[in-house]
Design an enzyme around this catalytic site. Structure first.
Site, mmCIF file in Angstrom:
data_model
loop_
_atom_site.group_PDB
_atom_site.id
_atom_site.type_symbol
_atom_site.label_atom_id
_atom_site.label_comp_id
_atom_site.label_asym_id
_atom_site.label_seq_id
_atom_site.Cartn_x
_atom_site.Cartn_y
_atom_site.Cartn_z
ATOM 1 N N ASP A 146 4.573 -10.149 -5.074
ATOM 2 C CA ASP A 146 4.332 -9.779 -4.249
ATOM 3 C C ASP A 146 4.078 -10.992 -3.335
ATOM 4 O O ASP A 146 4.017 -11.341 -2.072
ATOM 5 C CB ASP A 146 2.686 -9.506 -3.768
ATOM 6 N N GLY A 208 -2.279 0.790 3.900
ATOM 7 C CA GLY A 208 -1.969 2.143 2.575
ATOM 8 C C GLY A 208 -3.757 1.787 2.601
ATOM 9 O O GLY A 208 -4.587 1.177 2.889
ATOM 10 N N ASP A 283 -9.282 8.097 1.451
ATOM 11 C CA ASP A 283 -8.396 8.825 2.012
ATOM 12 C C ASP A 283 -8.365 8.735 3.570
ATOM 13 O O ASP A 283 -9.513 9.868 3.677
ATOM 14 C CB ASP A 283 -8.104 9.928 1.761
#
Length: 398
Positions: A146, A208, A283
């Site tokens: 990454d 995300g 979430d």
């Protein structure tokens, strides 16, 4: 033709995708969750079917054995030797790995040493690599980092304003993360805009459960929001993002449940962000439900989240001296139109405007109006495909 598996291993999970290469056709995908816990779950998707099993999987080696056996059991492959390469996502490569590499003993040793930079990610990746090497020792394993994409940052960007001995002696600096995703969506943005990547100034927002923003100048990362570890940057699902470091010793003094710096960092990594502020969830769908119910904690968490993302995007407009496009990607970036609307609503001064009919759930592409000076794009990231491509490129260099 060959088959390549792209692996994203966490501490208790193993996400995978099987490709036919070089056609880049997805043959199957799945995830094994709750590794090391009772009632582990293995999910396999192929040919429009979905198979799910509840098992006891004690470690990553068992998980890999189950994955490979499932590929044969469901008729996806006939034998292990159809698999010619395995690619592993590794979050932290430090300064050692400026590009993807074929795994050997020394590489694996370095990945384990670099766990200090990504304690939530590197240990799981190392376990996954070790498991595949034990079971399929003759197959090429490749690590895709990454951090590699961000090694193009200038020294004045990646160094922290602390005595330089902490960099020279201990390599304390900004490394960034999500580089594979940022690289991929920048390439896709250039295709979408019909312009060479080498001519573009882009801001890519990977939003995300983890959140990172990157300033991309002519195809290279010149700044990014994650830092020494993936804890830095805007507010995230369970991570705090940037805070005043003096808070850490203060909390150790004040809260008897936080005995040392490790306890505080664990809290900042796993119990903060949207989840910590709202008390509801990490979430965004649950947070938006809380907004509908006028839950004040959900409203507060959402407002902090939007505010922190806007600030980073605005900062990178300054770094790039303007931008051609802003790209949203990853779970929330791709699937949270309200979030996109509210982020852009605070950036209209930069010449951005979105079409409300295009800014809807599930839409991919250019969501800006024709008059928008800066294009706003929604692009699905595909880190697994990037990993498979690097395996294909490197497997004959073993």
């Amino acid at each position: 033709m060959s088959k390549t598996i792209a692996i994203n291993a966490g501490s208790s999970s193993l996400k995978w995708q099987l490709y036919q290469m070089p056609e880049e056709e997805v043959l199957a995908q799945g995830i094994i969750e709750r590794i090391g816990l009772k009632d582990s779950i293995s999910t396999v998707k192929y040919d429009g079917k979905k198979e799910e099993q509840i098992l006891d999987i004690h470690d990553h080696t068992e998980a890999v054995k189950i994955l490979l056996n499932d590929l044969i059991h469901f008729g996806i492959i006939a034998a292990y030797d159809e698999i010619t390469g395995v690619g592993h996502r590794v979050v932290a490569g430090g300064e050692l790995f400026k590009e993807s590499v074929v795994v050997n003993d020394k590489v694996l040793e370095h990945i384990e040493e670099l766990s200090v930079l990504a304690p939530l990610h590197n240990p799981g990746a190392a376990a996954g690599i070790r498991a595949f090497r034990d079971i399929l020792p003759d197959i090429t394993s490749v690590c895709v980092f990454d951090t590699s994409f961000h090694t193009s940052m200038a020294k004045h960007t990646y160094l922290y304003p602390i005595p330089q001995k902490y960099y020279t002696d201990y390599k304390v600096r900004k490394y960034g993360a999500h580089g594979t995703s940022h690289k991929y969506v920048a390439q896709e943005a250039a295709k979408m805009l019909g312009r060479p990547l080498e001519e573009l100034k882009l801001i890519t927002a990977h939003i995300g459960n983890g959140v990172s923003i990157t300033a991309n100048y002519h195809g290279k990362s010149v700044d990014t929001s994650m830092g020494f570890t993936p804890l830095a940057g805007p507010m995230m699902g369970t991570r705090s993002g940037d805070i005043d470091p003096a808070i850490i010793p203060y909390l150790i003094e004040q809260d008897p449940e936080l005995k040392d710096a490790a306890d505080v960092v664990n809290m900042l990594n796993k119990k903060s962000g949207l989840s910590g502020v709202s008390g509801i969830s990490s979430d965004m769908r649950d947070i938006e439900a809380g907004l509908q119910e006028d839950n004040p904690d959900a409203v507060l968490a959402y407002n902090i989240f939007i505010d922190r993302i806007k600030k980073y995007i605005g900062q990178y407009f300054a770094v790039l001296n303007g931008a051609d496009a802003l790209v949203f990607t990853a779970g929330m970036g791709e699937n949270a139109p309200l979030m996109r609307q509210d982020v852009i609503g605070g950036l209209t001064w930069f010449g951005m405007d979105i079409d409300p009919e295009k800014n809807v759930f599930g839409y991919r592409g250019d969501i800006s109006t024709p008059e928008s000076k800066v294009k706003v794009l929604v692009i699905s990231t595909d880190e697994e495909l990037c990993i498979a491509r690097d395996v294909e490129r490197l497997k004959n260099t073993k």
